[in-house]
Design a protein around this motif. Structure first.
Motif, PDB file in Angstrom:
ATOM      1  N   MET A  28       0.842  -1.194   0.000  1.00 57.55           N
ATOM      2  CA  MET A  28       0.000   0.000   0.000  1.00 57.55           C
ATOM      3  C   MET A  28       0.878   1.246   0.000  1.00 57.55           C
ATOM      4  N   CYS A  92      -5.262  -4.024   2.058  1.00 62.35           N
ATOM      5  CA  CYS A  92      -6.286  -3.224   1.396  1.00 62.35           C
ATOM      6  C   CYS A  92      -7.635  -3.304   2.114  1.00 62.35           C
ATOM      7  N   HIS A  93      -8.348  -2.180   2.133  1.00 61.04           N
ATOM      8  CA  HIS A  93      -9.679  -2.147   2.744  1.00 61.04           C
ATOM      9  C   HIS A  93     -10.677  -3.038   1.999  1.00 61.04           C
ATOM     10  N   THR A  94     -10.328  -3.456   0.764  1.00 62.35           N
ATOM     11  CA  THR A  94     -11.206  -4.351  -0.008  1.00 62.35           C
ATOM     12  C   THR A  94     -11.054  -5.806   0.410  1.00 62.35           C
ATOM     13  N   CYS A  99      -3.005  -3.328  -1.990  1.00 61.90           N
ATOM     14  CA  CYS A  99      -3.860  -2.354  -2.659  1.00 61.90           C
ATOM     15  C   CYS A  99      -3.592  -2.333  -4.162  1.00 61.90           C
TER      16      CYS A  99
END
Length: 104
Positions: A28, A92-94, A99
């Motif tokens: 990231m 990653c926030h996903t 990321c």
């Protein structure tokens, strides 16, 4: 040791690339201010500055996906940081490990 001079931008931030210390995968990029940098070095876990929330952000505080700091480097111009970390989960926030999971 020479004093380190970092070049923060006009908002007092510096970009930090986060890389898995073992696999060398780039996980990231996030922004740090001086306080996030100091906390990361002191606590050996990654802290950043959230531009959208205008607050300090301890990576993994809510998700548990903390990033243990192995080494923190800075580039030749002092305007970018590189954090080598041991990730405890996806960066990653996903939910993706990195990321940077998409390609053109």
């Amino acid at each position: 040791m020479d004093e380190i001079e970092l070049a923060y931008n006009e908002a007092g931030l510096i970009p930090c690339i986060v890389q898995d210390a073992e696999t060398k995968d780039v996980l990231m990029m996030a922004w740090m201010n001086a306080e996030a940098l100091a906390l990361s070095l002191e606590r050996r876990e990654m802290w950043f500055w959230s531009r959208s929330r205008s607050e300090l952000w301890h990576k993994g505080a809510t998700s548990g996906n903390v990033q243990k700091l192995v080494e923190l480097r800075y580039d030749c111009d002092g305007d970018t940081l590189l954090a080598l970390v041991e990730p405890a989960g996806p960066a990653c926030h996903t939910g993706n490990r990195t990321c940077f999971y998409r390609a053109f």
